[in-house]
Design an enzyme around this catalytic site. Structure first.
Site, short mmCIF file in Angstrom:
data_model
loop_
_atom_site.label_atom_id
_atom_site.label_comp_id
_atom_site.label_asym_id
_atom_site.label_seq_id
_atom_site.Cartn_x
_atom_site.Cartn_y
_atom_site.Cartn_z
CG ASP A 1 -17.93 -6.21 11.96
OD1 ASP A 1 -17.87 -5.36 12.71
OD2 ASP A 1 -17.47 -7.22 11.35
CG HIS B 1 -15.75 -3.59 16.98
ND1 HIS B 1 -16.26 -2.72 16.04
CD2 HIS B 1 -16.04 -4.43 15.82
CE1 HIS B 1 -16.70 -3.01 14.15
NE2 HIS B 1 -16.16 -4.62 15.05
CG HIS C 1 -20.16 -6.09 19.63
ND1 HIS C 1 -19.26 -6.92 20.44
CD2 HIS C 1 -20.90 -6.88 19.03
CE1 HIS C 1 -19.46 -8.62 19.81
NE2 HIS C 1 -20.57 -7.96 19.07
CG HIS D 1 -19.53 -8.86 15.08
ND1 HIS D 1 -19.01 -8.68 16.34
CD2 HIS D 1 -19.31 -8.36 13.93
CE1 HIS D 1 -17.75 -7.75 16.47
NE2 HIS D 1 -17.82 -7.27 14.71
#
Length: 358
Positions: A169, A252, A255, A269
């Site tokens: 992350d 992101h 993602h 995540h």
């Protein structure tokens, strides 16, 4: 547009600091509702009680989902017990629930993460789910937590995958902030980034590259080292400040695109963000040596560098295009990139990373 940086009121990190929780909660209030997940109560109930020994303490078990029903239940409990401060102790959903309960109760909140798997503890954000665990909405909060306290002795006892996921992350933080610096895109509080935010984001990346492998080995041994302390800070504080005040871009958004494929649902995540960061680097046509450096780092710590690593065993370009199209949806942060991004470009970059990762 004004430059805006937001951060927690106080950040505390170190080995054994859970036992010092009382002194850091003192300015916030005396009657404490501590919302804990069941694993925390099983493993660390005595430490929590010791850390809040001088407070009027109500320990309450978290039911497992950050749902509107659970938030309302705990809000009513806080009101009926005339609670003065909310403390969340545990994983991400526990912490988000504590933030939401404190917000709706108009009370200060302390956050005590027991893993370093994401940069969420420091953020002014809670993710709301249904009672069945289906995503419903983001709750954007007017302020960050009043206190974030991370006991690295507890983090060191968690499975190494959590720390590695946090590194995944955090890996996106600098590259996304760097893209937003070029476009002057809005950050989470609605301003543009400060010089401080961009430099913290870059420090986050440099810390990962230098100490990530050593920190993973420390957690595998269940010990606290300076390398682990640095990576916990990178995963939690530097990445938290960097994403929130620096801004988000392609990684992101990609993602979020990957979540349309059921095969990826078993991945964390941070694992999906790590692969998506590589996709952003390819989209940007970054120096091939830099891309190879990041790939090698991911492989050393155990982050995905191929689609197979993400659980996608059969390559179907049509399915990858669906990921790309979701990444480029209206309002997604991929549009903060300094050039126009289209789904076909993202699909090609996803497939290119898969080949590079092999």
């Amino acid at each position: 547009m004004a430059k805006i940086l937001i951060s927690p009121g106080k950040y505390v990190q170190g080995k054994g600091v859970l036992k010092e929780l009382n002194e850091h909660v003192d300015p916030l209030g005396n009657k404490v509702l501590a919302i804990c997940d069941s694993v925390v109560l099983d493993l660390f109930e005595e430490e929590v009680k010791e850390g809040l020994a001088n407070k009027e303490l109500l320990l309450e078990n978290f039911n497992g989902e950050c749902s509107k029903q659970e938030i309302e239940r705990l809000k009513e409990l806080a009101q009926s017990e005339e609670i003065e401060v909310i403390i969340g102790i545990g994983g991400g959903k526990t912490l988000d629930t504590a933030k939401a309960v404190a917000y709706y109760s108009q009370l200060p909140v302390g956050i005590v993460p027991t893993i370093a798997a994401t940069d969420a503890p420091c953020s002014a954000l809670a993710v709301i789910y249904s009672e069945e665990g289906v995503f419903e909405e983001y709750l954007f909060l007017p302020t960050n937590p009043d206190l974030v306290l991370v006991d690295t002795e507890i983090v060191a006892q968690a499975p190494a995958r959590f720390l590695v996921s946090g590194m995944g992350d955090a890996l996106a933080t600098y590259f996304e902030a760097d893209a937003c610096a070029l476009t002057k895109a809005s950050n989470m509080p609605g301003g543009t980034q400060t010089l401080t935010a961009l430099n913290l984001a870059e420090l986050c990346y440099n810390t990962l590259m230098k100490y990530g492998v050593a920190a993973k080995k420390a957690v595998e041994a269940g010990v606290v080292t300076e390398a682990l302390e640095k990576i916990v800070e990178a995963n939690t504080l530097l990445s938290g400040l960097g994403f929130e005040s620096g801004g988000l871009a392609a990684a992101h958004a990609i993602h979020n695109g990957f979540t349309v494929l059921e095969e990826t649902h078993a991945k964390t995540h941070g694992e999906k963000v790590a692969y998506s960061t590589l996709v952003q680097l390819v989209l940007e046509d970054r120096d091939p040596e830099l891309i190879q450096d990041v790939i090698r780092f991911c492989q050393k710590v155990g982050l995905p560098t191929t689609l197979s690593d993400l659980g996608i065993e059969e390559l179907d370009e049509g399915e990858i295009l669906k990921v790309a199209e979701a990444s480029c949806a209206e309002g997604e942060t991929i549009h903060n990139m300094p050039f126009k991004v289209e789904a076909e470009m993202v699909k090609d970059a996803i497939l290119a990373v898969d080949r590079l990762g092999r």
